[in-house]
Design an enzyme around this catalytic site. Structure first.
Site, PDB file in Angstrom:
ATOM      1  N   ARG A  28       0.819  -1.220   0.000  1.00 29.39           N
ATOM      2  CA  ARG A  28       0.000   0.000   0.000  1.00 29.39           C
ATOM      3  C   ARG A  28       0.847   1.262   0.000  1.00 29.39           C
ATOM      4  O   ARG A  28       0.448   2.290   0.549  1.00 29.39           O
ATOM      5  CB  ARG A  28      -0.975   0.029   1.182  1.00 29.39           C
ATOM      6  CG  ARG A  28      -2.067  -1.027   1.110  1.00 29.39           C
ATOM      7  CD  ARG A  28      -3.106  -0.771   2.194  1.00 29.39           C
ATOM      8  NE  ARG A  28      -3.994  -1.923   2.346  1.00 29.39           N
ATOM      9  CZ  ARG A  28      -4.517  -2.323   3.497  1.00 29.39           C
ATOM     10  NH1 ARG A  28      -4.241  -1.664   4.616  1.00 29.39           N
ATOM     11  NH2 ARG A  28      -5.322  -3.364   3.545  1.00 29.39           N
ATOM     12  N   ARG A  43      -3.279   6.569   1.067  1.00 28.32           N
ATOM     13  CA  ARG A  43      -3.827   7.730   1.775  1.00 28.32           C
ATOM     14  C   ARG A  43      -2.833   8.465   2.668  1.00 28.32           C
ATOM     15  O   ARG A  43      -3.105   9.591   3.085  1.00 28.32           O
ATOM     16  CB  ARG A  43      -5.040   7.297   2.613  1.00 28.32           C
ATOM     17  CG  ARG A  43      -6.270   6.976   1.785  1.00 28.32           C
ATOM     18  CD  ARG A  43      -7.405   6.504   2.665  1.00 28.32           C
ATOM     19  NE  ARG A  43      -7.135   5.177   3.220  1.00 28.32           N
ATOM     20  CZ  ARG A  43      -7.868   4.605   4.169  1.00 28.32           C
ATOM     21  NH1 ARG A  43      -8.890   5.261   4.700  1.00 28.32           N
ATOM     22  NH2 ARG A  43      -7.568   3.401   4.599  1.00 28.32           N
ATOM     23  N   ARG A  46      -7.266  11.726  -5.470  1.00 30.62           N
ATOM     24  CA  ARG A  46      -8.509  10.992  -5.222  1.00 30.62           C
ATOM     25  C   ARG A  46      -9.687  11.946  -5.047  1.00 30.62           C
ATOM     26  O   ARG A  46     -10.793  11.675  -5.526  1.00 30.62           O
ATOM     27  CB  ARG A  46      -8.377  10.088  -4.000  1.00 30.62           C
ATOM     28  CG  ARG A  46      -9.670   9.337  -3.703  1.00 30.62           C
ATOM     29  CD  ARG A  46      -9.498   8.205  -2.743  1.00 30.62           C
ATOM     30  NE  ARG A  46     -10.780   7.612  -2.404  1.00 30.62           N
ATOM     31  CZ  ARG A  46     -10.943   6.548  -1.630  1.00 30.62           C
ATOM     32  NH1 ARG A  46      -9.873   5.962  -1.108  1.00 30.62           N
ATOM     33  NH2 ARG A  46     -12.128   6.069  -1.371  1.00 30.62           N
ATOM     34  N   ASP A  93      -7.294  -2.790  -7.229  1.00 30.47           N
ATOM     35  CA  ASP A  93      -7.979  -3.361  -6.075  1.00 30.47           C
ATOM     36  C   ASP A  93      -8.211  -4.840  -6.314  1.00 30.47           C
ATOM     37  O   ASP A  93      -8.447  -5.260  -7.458  1.00 30.47           O
ATOM     38  CB  ASP A  93      -9.316  -2.654  -5.844  1.00 30.47           C
ATOM     39  CG  ASP A  93      -9.933  -3.022  -4.509  1.00 30.47           C
ATOM     40  OD1 ASP A  93     -10.741  -3.975  -4.464  1.00 30.47           O
ATOM     41  OD2 ASP A  93      -9.598  -2.389  -3.497  1.00 30.47           O
ATOM     42  N   TYR A 122     -15.408 -12.121   0.127  1.00 35.28           N
ATOM     43  CA  TYR A 122     -16.154 -10.920  -0.267  1.00 35.28           C
ATOM     44  C   TYR A 122     -17.335 -11.273  -1.174  1.00 35.28           C
ATOM     45  O   TYR A 122     -18.421 -10.694  -1.045  1.00 35.28           O
ATOM     46  CB  TYR A 122     -15.230  -9.933  -0.979  1.00 35.28           C
ATOM     47  CG  TYR A 122     -14.257  -9.231  -0.064  1.00 35.28           C
ATOM     48  CD1 TYR A 122     -14.620  -8.074   0.615  1.00 35.28           C
ATOM     49  CD2 TYR A 122     -12.967  -9.715   0.109  1.00 35.28           C
ATOM     50  CE1 TYR A 122     -13.726  -7.419   1.449  1.00 35.28           C
ATOM     51  CE2 TYR A 122     -12.063  -9.071   0.941  1.00 35.28           C
ATOM     52  CZ  TYR A 122     -12.452  -7.925   1.612  1.00 35.28           C
ATOM     53  OH  TYR A 122     -11.563  -7.285   2.445  1.00 35.28           O
TER      54      TYR A 122
END
Length: 352
Positions: free
Chosen positions: A32, A36, A45, A82, A156
């Protein structure tokens, strides 16, 4: 299995380690690393309005992939995308709820796999991102693609979202093993297509993320983690025999050696809960490893990081090693702590 590497990989230190080289200074990238904690990512973003919109804008996704390379000079670039692009291409609807995370529909705990209409064209924007990054990447940097492993993806797809204990998928695996096996097989096939496309577009190695591997019992781990990942490795190696594959079964713990031997991956990612000295003794000799600094230690910085780095380097001193976190970098990680980590790893490597 041998892990010999051609001399040409000295120009790409991370790729060289994946092929068995042991440089004095370990190559480093962070899971990652595009995300962020970087102000430039947050700004981009906000312009795009949402996560999926960012992923599907190939120019923007390429920019995000390259941002941490410009700032830190990592040895590896990880494709910005993703893991849920695979179920999206398999026919589930995908969206992200603000503050809550991803959603998939129909929920496969309530619907059959046959209700989905696959559209592998949904991979195309990701392949375009790969091509754009490849064209801009420094030749010394190894370009990594990735996909989620079948078990994690299935959790998921069955629940329609993330779940605390992966209960819906675990229940289906026990109660309807044939139905669950059909889902896993479909994910395996889609993942081979997806990763093969990434490779053809320009990535030089790939990583399989099994974020929820730690939730399974040993027998279930063998069936739903080791066997499907072995099938992916076999399928990819048939198409791209020279592309290294990193397997990262987070939470595998004592099952990690069985995973390494059973899947045939070229390198194993180790999470922060694993003692590097134990892992070094338990894993197959010569197998490259990746990891395993605690992301919270990186937030703390200072002596906490230096002590952890020293322990990790000592534990993996006699095998090929890529320095990384034990999981993804956290959003509140101070940028100067990342700078300090790279400086310490590289200086500490030079001292050895």
């Amino acid at each position: 299995m041998r892990f010999d590497a051609p001399a040409v990989t000295a120009e790409k230190p991370l790729l060289g380690v994946l092929k068995g080289e042991r440089p004095t200074v370990p190559p480093i990238w962070l899971m990652r690393q595009a995300g962020r904690y970087l102000p430039e990512y947050r700004e981009l973003r906000a312009q795009k309005g949402g996560f999926l919109e960012l992923v599907y804008d190939s120019g923007a996704a390429a920019e995000v992939t390259l941002q941490p390379l410009r700032r830190f000079g990592f040895d590896g670039a990880i494709l910005f995308s993703d893991i849920l692009i695979v179920p999206y291409a398999m026919g589930q609807d995908l969206w992200f709820e603000a503050g809550e995370g991803p959603r998939l529909a129909p929920i496969l705990a309530e619907a059959d796999l046959s209700a989905l209409t696959p559209d592998f064209g949904r991979f195309d924007a990701v392949y375009e991102t790969v091509r754009r990054v490849k064209a801009a990447l420094d030749p010394s940097v190894t370009f990594l693609g990735f996909a989620g492993s079948p078990w994690t993806i299935a959790t998921y797809m069955v629940a329609g979202q993330g779940s605390k204990d992966q209960g819906p998928a675990r229940r289906m695996a026990y109660q309807e093993p044939d139905r669950f096996a059909a889902l896993i097989d479909a994910i395996v096939d889609a993942t081979i297509v997806y990763l093969s496309g990434q490779i053809e577009a320009g990535v030089e190695a790939v990583q399989l993320f099994d974020s929820w591997a730690g939730s399974l019992s040993p027998l279930q781990f063998e069936r739903w983690v080791i066997a499907p990942n072995r099938a992916i490795v076999k399928g990819l190696k048939a198409r791209h025999p020279d592309i290294p594959i990193i397997g990262f079964p987070k939470g595998a713990g004592a099952k990690l050696p069985d995973y390494a031997r059973g899947t045939g991956v070229d390198a194993v990612g180790v999470d922060e809960t694993v003692d590097p000295h134990w892992a070094n003794a338990a894993l197959p000799a010569g197998l490259p490893v990746q990891g395993n600094l605690d992301p919270l230690a990186l937030i703390a910085g200072g002596k906490a990081v230096e002590q952890a780095v020293d322990n990790i380097r000592a534990g993996f001193s006699d095998r090929p090693h890529i320095f990384n976190l034990g999981h993804g970098i956290l959003p509140d990680t101070p940028i100067d702590h990342v700078d300090a980590l790279l400086s310490y790893v590289r200086q500490e490597g030079d001292r050895n």
